[in-house]
Every structure is written in C-alpha cells, then in structure tokens.
Design a protein around this motif. Structure first.
Motif, PDB file in Angstrom:
ATOM      1  N   LEU A   1      23.303 109.397   9.788  1.00 50.32           N
ATOM      2  CA  LEU A   1      22.633 109.623  11.071  1.00 50.32           C
ATOM      3  C   LEU A   1      22.771 108.379  11.938  1.00 50.32           C
ATOM      4  O   LEU A   1      22.762 107.260  11.434  1.00 50.32           O
ATOM      5  N   SER A   2      22.866 108.582  13.244  1.00 51.53           N
ATOM      6  CA  SER A   2      22.991 107.456  14.166  1.00 51.53           C
ATOM      7  C   SER A   2      21.635 106.869  14.529  1.00 51.53           C
ATOM      8  O   SER A   2      21.550 105.755  15.030  1.00 51.53           O
ATOM      9  N   ARG A   3      20.556 107.626  14.293  1.00 53.45           N
ATOM     10  CA  ARG A   3      19.218 107.138  14.612  1.00 53.45           C
ATOM     11  C   ARG A   3      18.208 107.836  13.708  1.00 53.45           C
ATOM     12  O   ARG A   3      18.533 108.854  13.083  1.00 53.45           O
ATOM     13  N   ALA A   4      17.009 107.293  13.666  1.00 58.35           N
ATOM     14  CA  ALA A   4      15.957 107.908  12.847  1.00 58.35           C
ATOM     15  C   ALA A   4      15.671 109.319  13.363  1.00 58.35           C
ATOM     16  O   ALA A   4      15.574 109.539  14.576  1.00 58.35           O
ATOM     17  N   PRO A   5      15.497 110.294  12.465  1.00 61.50           N
ATOM     18  CA  PRO A   5      15.423 111.699  12.882  1.00 61.50           C
ATOM     19  C   PRO A   5      14.008 112.201  13.173  1.00 61.50           C
ATOM     20  O   PRO A   5      13.015 111.581  12.787  1.00 61.50           O
TER      21      PRO A   5
ATOM     22  N   SER B   1      23.624 106.048  -0.674  1.00 59.31           N
ATOM     23  CA  SER B   1      23.711 106.650   0.654  1.00 59.31           C
ATOM     24  C   SER B   1      24.965 107.507   0.766  1.00 59.31           C
ATOM     25  O   SER B   1      25.991 107.212   0.139  1.00 59.31           O
ATOM     26  N   PRO B   2      24.935 108.581   1.570  1.00 61.47           N
ATOM     27  CA  PRO B   2      26.134 109.409   1.779  1.00 61.47           C
ATOM     28  C   PRO B   2      27.310 108.599   2.313  1.00 61.47           C
ATOM     29  O   PRO B   2      28.455 108.870   1.958  1.00 61.47           O
ATOM     30  N   SER B   3      27.038 107.598   3.163  1.00 62.97           N
ATOM     31  CA  SER B   3      28.140 106.816   3.744  1.00 62.97           C
ATOM     32  C   SER B   3      28.862 105.991   2.680  1.00 62.97           C
ATOM     33  O   SER B   3      30.093 105.873   2.707  1.00 62.97           O
ATOM     34  N   SER B   4      28.125 105.422   1.710  1.00 65.25           N
ATOM     35  CA  SER B   4      28.786 104.657   0.648  1.00 65.25           C
ATOM     36  C   SER B   4      29.585 105.577  -0.268  1.00 65.25           C
ATOM     37  O   SER B   4      30.657 105.207  -0.756  1.00 65.25           O
ATOM     38  N   SER B   5      29.082 106.799  -0.490  1.00 61.09           N
ATOM     39  CA  SER B   5      29.844 107.775  -1.276  1.00 61.09           C
ATOM     40  C   SER B   5      31.132 108.149  -0.561  1.00 61.09           C
ATOM     41  O   SER B   5      32.179 108.337  -1.186  1.00 61.09           O
ATOM     42  N   TYR B   6      31.067 108.248   0.769  1.00 58.68           N
ATOM     43  CA  TYR B   6      32.259 108.585   1.544  1.00 58.68           C
ATOM     44  C   TYR B   6      33.336 107.511   1.396  1.00 58.68           C
ATOM     45  O   TYR B   6      34.522 107.824   1.267  1.00 58.68           O
TER      46      TYR B   6
ATOM     47  N   SER C   1       5.438  99.097   4.453  1.00 57.49           N
ATOM     48  CA  SER C   1       4.607  99.029   3.258  1.00 57.49           C
ATOM     49  C   SER C   1       4.441 100.388   2.590  1.00 57.49           C
ATOM     50  O   SER C   1       4.081 100.458   1.409  1.00 57.49           O
ATOM     51  N   VAL C   2       4.687 101.452   3.342  1.00 60.04           N
ATOM     52  CA  VAL C   2       4.459 102.810   2.826  1.00 60.04           C
ATOM     53  C   VAL C   2       5.424 103.132   1.698  1.00 60.04           C
ATOM     54  O   VAL C   2       5.045 103.681   0.665  1.00 60.04           O
ATOM     55  N   GLY C   3       6.706 102.800   1.884  1.00 62.99           N
ATOM     56  CA  GLY C   3       7.706 103.118   0.877  1.00 62.99           C
ATOM     57  C   GLY C   3       9.043 103.429   1.513  1.00 62.99           C
ATOM     58  O   GLY C   3       9.263 103.177   2.701  1.00 62.99           O
ATOM     59  N   THR C   4       9.939 104.003   0.726  1.00 60.21           N
ATOM     60  CA  THR C   4      11.294 104.325   1.174  1.00 60.21           C
ATOM     61  C   THR C   4      11.414 105.817   1.432  1.00 60.21           C
ATOM     62  O   THR C   4      11.249 106.621   0.508  1.00 60.21           O
ATOM     63  N   PRO C   5      11.692 106.228   2.679  1.00 57.98           N
ATOM     64  CA  PRO C   5      11.865 107.655   2.964  1.00 57.98           C
ATOM     65  C   PRO C   5      13.279 108.111   2.623  1.00 57.98           C
ATOM     66  O   PRO C   5      14.258 107.467   3.000  1.00 57.98           O
ATOM     67  N   LEU C   6      13.397 109.219   1.930  1.00 59.75           N
ATOM     68  CA  LEU C   6      14.692 109.781   1.537  1.00 59.75           C
ATOM     69  C   LEU C   6      14.795 111.193   2.076  1.00 59.75           C
ATOM     70  O   LEU C   6      13.976 112.052   1.739  1.00 59.75           O
ATOM     71  N   MET C   7      15.790 111.453   2.925  1.00 56.41           N
ATOM     72  CA  MET C   7      15.980 112.800   3.455  1.00 56.41           C
ATOM     73  C   MET C   7      16.321 113.763   2.318  1.00 56.41           C
ATOM     74  O   MET C   7      17.167 113.458   1.471  1.00 56.41           O
ATOM     75  N   SER C   8      15.673 114.915   2.292  1.00 56.92           N
ATOM     76  CA  SER C   8      15.949 115.877   1.222  1.00 56.92           C
ATOM     77  C   SER C   8      17.360 116.451   1.344  1.00 56.92           C
ATOM     78  O   SER C   8      17.974 116.837   0.350  1.00 56.92           O
ATOM     79  N   ILE C   9      17.890 116.497   2.574  1.00 62.25           N
ATOM     80  CA  ILE C   9      19.314 116.765   2.789  1.00 62.25           C
ATOM     81  C   ILE C   9      19.861 115.555   3.525  1.00 62.25           C
ATOM     82  O   ILE C   9      19.542 115.323   4.691  1.00 62.25           O
ATOM     83  N   GLY C  10      20.663 114.742   2.830  1.00 63.64           N
ATOM     84  CA  GLY C  10      21.098 113.470   3.379  1.00 63.64           C
ATOM     85  C   GLY C  10      22.506 113.522   3.935  1.00 63.64           C
ATOM     86  O   GLY C  10      23.418 114.085   3.332  1.00 63.64           O
ATOM     87  N   TYR C  11      22.680 112.945   5.110  1.00 60.68           N
ATOM     88  CA  TYR C  11      23.991 112.777   5.732  1.00 60.68           C
ATOM     89  C   TYR C  11      23.860 111.634   6.731  1.00 60.68           C
ATOM     90  O   TYR C  11      22.748 111.311   7.175  1.00 60.68           O
TER      91      TYR C  11
ATOM     92  N   MET D   1      14.182 116.989  -5.805  1.00 62.25           N
ATOM     93  CA  MET D   1      15.600 117.328  -5.708  1.00 62.25           C
ATOM     94  C   MET D   1      16.102 117.102  -4.287  1.00 62.25           C
ATOM     95  O   MET D   1      15.526 117.593  -3.319  1.00 62.25           O
ATOM     96  N   ARG D   2      17.186 116.312  -4.174  1.00 61.29           N
ATOM     97  CA  ARG D   2      17.827 116.049  -2.894  1.00 61.29           C
ATOM     98  C   ARG D   2      19.262 116.566  -2.916  1.00 61.29           C
ATOM     99  O   ARG D   2      19.832 116.793  -3.981  1.00 61.29           O
ATOM    100  N   CYS D   3      19.851 116.697  -1.731  1.00 58.34           N
ATOM    101  CA  CYS D   3      21.261 117.047  -1.621  1.00 58.34           C
ATOM    102  C   CYS D   3      21.904 116.156  -0.570  1.00 58.34           C
ATOM    103  O   CYS D   3      21.474 116.161   0.588  1.00 58.34           O
ATOM    104  N   ASP D   4      22.907 115.384  -0.958  1.00 61.31           N
ATOM    105  CA  ASP D   4      23.684 114.599   0.002  1.00 61.31           C
ATOM    106  C   ASP D   4      24.920 115.388   0.408  1.00 61.31           C
ATOM    107  O   ASP D   4      25.617 115.957  -0.447  1.00 61.31           O
ATOM    108  N   ILE D   5      25.201 115.413   1.706  1.00 58.24           N
ATOM    109  CA  ILE D   5      26.394 116.065   2.226  1.00 58.24           C
ATOM    110  C   ILE D   5      27.453 114.991   2.412  1.00 58.24           C
ATOM    111  O   ILE D   5      27.310 114.100   3.252  1.00 58.24           O
ATOM    112  N   ILE D   6      28.521 115.059   1.618  1.00 60.59           N
ATOM    113  CA  ILE D   6      29.566 114.037   1.633  1.00 60.59           C
ATOM    114  C   ILE D   6      30.793 114.590   2.352  1.00 60.59           C
ATOM    115  O   ILE D   6      31.396 115.583   1.928  1.00 60.59           O
ATOM    116  N   LYS D   7      31.151 113.941   3.436  1.00 63.90           N
ATOM    117  CA  LYS D   7      32.360 114.321   4.168  1.00 63.90           C
ATOM    118  C   LYS D   7      33.590 113.864   3.401  1.00 63.90           C
ATOM    119  O   LYS D   7      33.662 112.720   2.963  1.00 63.90           O
ATOM    120  N   THR D   8      34.573 114.761   3.216  1.00 65.26           N
ATOM    121  CA  THR D   8      35.823 114.392   2.560  1.00 65.26           C
ATOM    122  C   THR D   8      36.996 114.938   3.355  1.00 65.26           C
ATOM    123  O   THR D   8      36.824 115.754   4.267  1.00 65.26           O
TER     124      THR D   8
END
Length: 271
Positions: A57-61, A147-152, A45-55, A122-129
């Motif tokens: 993750l295998s589990r919640a950080p 999400s970074p994974s969909s961008s990948y 109910s709180v909302g959607t958490p967005l990592m300020s540096i996104g990449y 301001m966020r930054c997604d790290i996209i593996k290429t």
C-alpha cells in the motif's frame, strides 16, 4: 482525544470505514481503561497492525470490518476479547514480541510461537509475480511475519534463475515456510517441486496454499517433506535442477549449503 467519546462510530468516514490510526486510537483507549497503558501512551504502544489481506500500500488504509489482526506483547485475554467485541475492524489478536522469529530456527531449537488471545489469526498475503498473483495464507501466530513486498523481491530473484532453464526442470524448496517460492516454481513451469520444512505448521499452510492457488491438479508434480534440510540427501535419490534455501536470520547456513549441493545442480540462497 476525549476518551469517553470514542466508540465504534468515532472517526468513521462517509464511506463507512475508519482510518487505521482511528482504529488504533480506539484500541488505545480500551487498553488505557483496562490499565495496560497510561494516557500518555502513543499509538505505537498499542502493537503491530497486520492486514488480514496483505498487499503493498502507498499509504495507511481505511479499514473494512474484520480486516486487521493485532500483534501486541501488552494484552491479556480479557482485554483482547473486549477489543474484538468493541472494535469492528479487528479480526484477531495475538500476543508476542514482534522482534521474535516465529517457527523453528533449526533442529537445535524448540519452536517459538505467538499466543492467540482472541478471534482468528489467519492472514492472506497477495504476492504479485510474473505469472500472476499468488495467495499465501498464514496462521500468523504460528508463522513468522513477512511483508508482501519482501516476498515479491524473493520471487523476482527466483524468476531470474528459472527463466534460464530451457526445458523441463525440477526444484526443491528446502525451507519452504508457507510455500511461496515452491508455488511460484510450479507456476513458472517446474515439472516437479519438493516442499520441505522442519516446522510442521509451515507445511499445513503449504498444503492450503497449493489448494487455493489451484496448483494441486493443474500444474506439475510435487512432494512434501517434514524434515531438517540436512537429512534430505538421505531421502531424495535424484539430483534436482535448483535447491532454494531461505533460512531465518542468524542461522548458520553452511550445513544447509552443503546439503543443497548434494540435492541440486544450482542453489538459490536467500540472505
């Protein structure tokens, strides 16, 4: 949970960080105290958490200070300011419906944006290429969430096309957003890339991302247009090798495809 016992030290690990769920629990108690949620509310109910540096993750950080941006449609400015002051992990808070697509669907629509209530969005997604990592900055109240994974996956599809070009090639990123696919095209050896988007906020991010990824001076030539894709054929008088079209969901892409055929020999339509 004992709501009165929850503060910035509550749930802290020996490493000095708190788990994502603990942080969201802290925010939940503030929203309950402010009358925005009741005591039976869940963390969802709180909302959607967005990592300020996104990449990916295998589990919640566990979170560092100022490492999270919160998107919620239930908050007001007073509560948002309190959360920023009392919850050290929160960098910024934006208000809006996470199901809403931020930006401009096409020229028939007015832009849709979230409201920045407090802090920095301001966020930054790290996209593996295949050529190394790209840093993709987004002002999240003005850019749609991806999400970074969909961008990948999009980069993977693009890579499979670009590697077929044996010599110098030119690319149009016709609905570029923050510039991810056009940036990768430069990374992958394009001699020239045209970045275009009807949403001016996207182009602001594109220019920042060209700078931070050192693509302005070290790689191929580029141009930036703030136009409807359907108007590009009247502005560009040479035919490019590839036109990338990555539209928002639900948009009629047929006029985009017709315009792209005039612009390039091949089209990459991302659905």
């Amino acid at each position: 949970m004992d709501l009165e016992a929850i503060n910035r030290e509550w749930g802290k690990c020996k490493c000095g960080k708190r788990h994502l769920d603990t942080t969201m629990g802290h925010i939940l108690t503030i929203m309950v105290e402010e009358g925005l949620l009741d005591k039976k509310s869940s963390l969802r109910s709180v909302g959607t958490p967005l990592m300020s540096i996104g990449y990916p993750l295998s589990r919640a950080p566990f979170l560092s200070p100022k490492s999270l941006i919160l998107l919620s449609d239930k908050l007001d400015k007073r509560t948002a300011k309190r959360i920023i002051e009392e919850v050290p992990e929160i960098k910024g808070i934006i208000k809006g419906n996470p199901m809403m697509t931020v930006g401009i669907l096409d020229s028939k629509y007015k832009p849709l944006v979230y409201e920045r209530l407090a802090g920095c969005d301001m966020r930054c997604d790290i996209i593996k290429t295949q050529r190394g990592a790209l840093c993709i900055y987004k002002r999240q109240s003005r850019m749609h969430i991806e999400s970074p994974s969909s961008s990948y996956l999009k980069v993977m599809n693009l890579y499979n096309i670009l590697r077929k070009f044996k010599s110098s090639f030119k690319v149009i990123d016709a609905t570029c957003g923050p510039g991810t696919l056009g940036l990768f095209s430069l990374f992958a050896g394009a001699s020239k890339v045209v970045f275009n988007d009807i949403w001016s906020e996207s182009l602001k991010m594109t220019l920042i991302n060209l700078e931070v990824n050192h693509l302005k001076d070290e790689y191929g030539d580029f141009e930036v247009y703030n136009e409807d894709i359907r108007d590009l054929p009247s502005l560009i008088d040479e035919k490019y090798d590839l036109c990338i079209v990555d539209p928002f969901p639900g948009v009629d892409v047929s006029p985009f495809v017709r315009a792209s055929r005039k612009l390039a020999k091949e089209i990459l339509l991302i659905r």
